[in-house]
Design an enzyme around this catalytic site. Sequence first.
Site, PDB file in Angstrom:
ATOM      1  N   ASP A  55      -6.020 -11.624   2.786  1.00  0.00           N
ATOM      2  CA  ASP A  55      -5.963 -11.376   1.592  1.00  0.00           C
ATOM      3  C   ASP A  55      -5.942  -9.628   1.341  1.00  0.00           C
ATOM      4  OD1 ASP A  55      -4.557 -12.621  -1.117  1.00  0.00           O
ATOM      5  OD2 ASP A  55      -5.758 -14.053  -1.351  1.00  0.00           O
ATOM      6  N   TRP A  56      -5.558  -9.685  -0.385  1.00  0.00           N
ATOM      7  CA  TRP A  56      -5.506  -8.802  -1.108  1.00  0.00           C
ATOM      8  C   TRP A  56      -7.277  -8.073  -0.648  1.00  0.00           C
ATOM      9  CZ3 TRP A  56      -1.466  -7.065  -4.052  1.00  0.00           C
ATOM     10  CH2 TRP A  56      -1.206  -5.398  -4.431  1.00  0.00           C
TER      11      TRP A  56
END
Length: 351
Positions: A312-313
Amino acid sequence: MNNIRKWAMASIMCAGGLTGMAQIAPAIPADPVIEAHIQEWLKKMTLEEKIGQMCEITVDVVTDFPGSKDGFKLSEAMLDTVIGKYKVGSILNVPLSVAQKKEVWAAAIKQIQDKSMKEIGIPCIYGVDQIHGTTYTLDGTLFPQGVNMGASFNRELVRRGAEISAYETKAGCIPWTYAPVVDLGRDPRWPRMWENYGEDCYVNAQMGVEAVKGFQGSDPNHIGEYNVAACMKHYMGYGVPVSGKDRTPSSISRSDLREKHFAPFLAAVRAGALSVMVNSGVDNGMPFHANRELLTEWLKEDLNWDGLIVTDWADINNLCTRDHIVATKKEAIKIAINAGIDMSMVPYEVS
């Protein structure tokens, strides 16, 4: 009431049937032609090119702002850097979170792909979060959020929604969506309760399977003209943070992790899901992005699955800057890759 009782009983059976799992046939059947092609390319690639292909950059990095009146405009200079110099393998997101016309998407994806094919000969994978309809495409069809779809107990509805979303996403030449969301939403304080199909592992598993089939079609090795690759998220236990806040630590018992939170991912992998996005948080002191047991052993080895695991980010950087399990970003990269990460959503750094 009888239908609800059936779902509840099936949930109990699902929870009890995951322990002692034996090696199974691959959910993504081996295709000799595809495998030979991959091996041929790997032999040609330099180490730097392989590293570049494992990186994912947000589209803002390669966008000229404010762009044109008809949509966003890509920067040729930044494409030269990101794809030409660093051979980045994936781009995601939509500029400034503003939905674009399908024609604008198609033109931008073509520009990116032309550059990628010229520089390295491998298509750049573009991904967006189409989690409840074609939310990033103007005039696209929107569907109820996941929790509402789950409350319907209607598998056919979920599959049809994913089919429509895939069709409209592919109309803009985007091949990858970060959906379905199969987190178990079990803490009402959690701000993302609406994304998943609810608190029950069986409901999430069943709806997740239908979404995967709707997005991808029946053959994960050959995604159809009107289909896209699915990405289950967030692997796993994302919906039960101790604080109730997003992207914060959880404390999940071993039995609940295996029998409840793992269940939807297990089912979706068996249905042929091509990719998984990892939980941004930490469970019982161990960041999910550093957990080799969960990423490599449970997913890749136990399930004989060779799909893609994406972060994820900025979550590899978080191992260093937030979780402090290592002193440098270089060490964080080493730990994450050795744990089983295949692609890093960087998402801004290009040097």
